[in-house]
Design an enzyme around this catalytic site. Structure first.
Site, PDB file in Angstrom:
ATOM      1  N   CYS A 159       0.806  -1.224   0.000  1.00  0.00           N
ATOM      2  CA  CYS A 159       0.000   0.000   0.000  1.00  0.00           C
ATOM      3  C   CYS A 159       0.837   1.272   0.000  1.00  0.00           C
ATOM      4  O   CYS A 159       0.302   2.360  -0.222  1.00  0.00           O
ATOM      5  CB  CYS A 159      -0.938   0.005   1.198  1.00  0.00           C
ATOM      6  SG  CYS A 159      -2.233  -1.260   1.096  1.00  0.00           S
ATOM      7  N   SER A 160       2.128   1.182   0.247  1.00  0.00           N
ATOM      8  CA  SER A 160       2.991   2.363   0.240  1.00  0.00           C
ATOM      9  C   SER A 160       3.737   2.525  -1.085  1.00  0.00           C
ATOM     10  O   SER A 160       4.595   3.403  -1.210  1.00  0.00           O
ATOM     11  CB  SER A 160       4.006   2.281   1.391  1.00  0.00           C
ATOM     12  OG  SER A 160       3.355   2.303   2.639  1.00  0.00           O
TER      13      SER A 160
END
Length: 376
Positions: A159-160
């Site tokens: 997700c980063s």
């Protein structure tokens, strides 16, 4: 042109799938599956050999996540209880792949908004949670489709990924190794989601975003100066996906639940919120930025409760929708694209000199911060 080696965000792009699934539609499908499963396994459930499945509700989903709907690439197949996974025809090797296709659409919007031609771009980074294949890199396929003469590579920090991609692009600008870099995040998360799992089937949605990071000298008059970036990773098994090419070494477990998205949600909430909030405050202090004076926070769109607590710890008060906008309610969790969607949709109204934060966090654990200031 004399380059400054100062990175800025010139523009962003967004592709949103046409189809959307409401919570009501999702719950109707899931509960129908539960009824069919329990009926088919009634004897085994009675004997204690199989665990009875429990139905879900719209209220449960919205209280747990804040999500009300999500966009997907293949709605009918996801809601079909015999399938409950996306379905489309396989494309030939000479055709544009589906991930590249949506990535190109988002990238073209970013280029158009910046008034940039493909030949002006030096690199493409495909930063996303789940790649369609190991190689050739999705980034190179996107680069080819756009007509960019440069280089490209894939990167995955769950997700980063997008914020990690922005820092990587910014570092190329700072070092003078590139003038203009596209960070593209095509997220077809419906493919790695277990649509039959009550605790997670409602979480994800599909989308694609693009961020054009450039040297300030070539940026349009209105842009966002990147004041500073910071990345952090801490190993955790609390969010995991064990799908990969080595699964064929143990074929007897290829179809088990851990080959899709799995998480320990309560542990993630408890551990990630303080880690990310402290990271933001520390980085703001390092950059001599008043964290409580930030005009807007574009946070990762995973959970409304997490964002509320992080924003409160950073700003010193409960954030308004204006201070910390939400797209989670209509997009769901779109992994690395979430904070970029929020920035794309809720940044044009800020005035020159306003400072804000793009922040993502997720599996790894991983977290990335990008502090920006409006120019022009």
């Amino acid at each position: 042109m004399e380059y400054t080696h100062c990175p800025v965000i010139s523009a962003t792009g967004l592709f949103t799938p046409a189809e959307s699934i409401s919570n009501e539609e999702l719950v109707e499908s899931f509960n129908r599956y539960v009824e069919e499963f329990n009926a088919a396994n009634a004897a085994a459930i009675e004997a204690g050999e199989v665990e009875e499945l429990q139905p879900s509700s719209v209220g449960f989903i919205e209280k747990a996540s804040g999500i009300k709907s999500r966009h997907v690439m293949a709605k009918a197949a996801v809601l079909d209880t015999a399938t409950m996974a996306p379905r489309w025809d396989e494309r030939g090797d000479d055709e544009l792949s589906i991930m590249a296709e949506i990535g190109v659409k988002a990238a073209r919007e970013a280029l158009e908004r910046a008034g940039r031609k493909p030949e002006d771009v030096d690199a493409v980074l495909c930063a996303a949670s789940n790649m369609q294949r190991p190689y050739p890199a999705m980034a190179i396929e996107i680069q080819q489709a756009l007509g960019i003469d440069g280089f490209g590579f894939d990167m995955n920090v769950a997700c980063s990924s997008a914020t990690f991609g922005i820092q990587t692009a910014a570092d190329y600008i700072r070092a003078g190794n590139a003038r203009s870099v596209l960070v593209v995040s095509p997220e077809i998360t419906s493919g790695h989601l277990n649509w039959r799992d009550r605790d997670s089937h409602f979480i994800f949605g599909d989308v694609a975003t693009a961020v054009l990071v450039e040297d300030r000298a070539m940026a349009p008059a209105e842009h966002w100066e990147i004041l500073g970036t910071r990345l952090k990773t801490v190993f955790s098994n609390n969010i995991r996906n064990n799908f990969g090419f080595l699964n064929r070494a143990t074929p007897e477990t290829e179809g088990t639940a851990d080959k899709l998205f799995v998480q320990e949600g309560r542990k993630v909430f408890k551990e990630v919120v303080p880690m990310v909030a402290q990271m933001i405050v520390d980085e703001a202090e390092r950059l001599d930025i008043d964290a409580q004076g930030l005009r807007r926070l574009w946070l990762h769109q995973a959970n409304a409760g997490m964002n509320r607590l992080i924003a409160q710890r950073v700003l010193g008060h409960e954030a308004s929708e204006d201070e910390s906008p939400t797209v989670l309610d209509t997009y769901g969790n779109t992994s690395s694209a979430g904070s970029i969607i929020a920035f794309h949709k809720h940044s044009e109204d800020l005035a020159a000199g306003d400072k804000g934060l793009i922040c993502s966090f997720g599996a790894g654990y991983s977290a990335g911060t990008v502090f920006v200031e409006k120019v022009g």
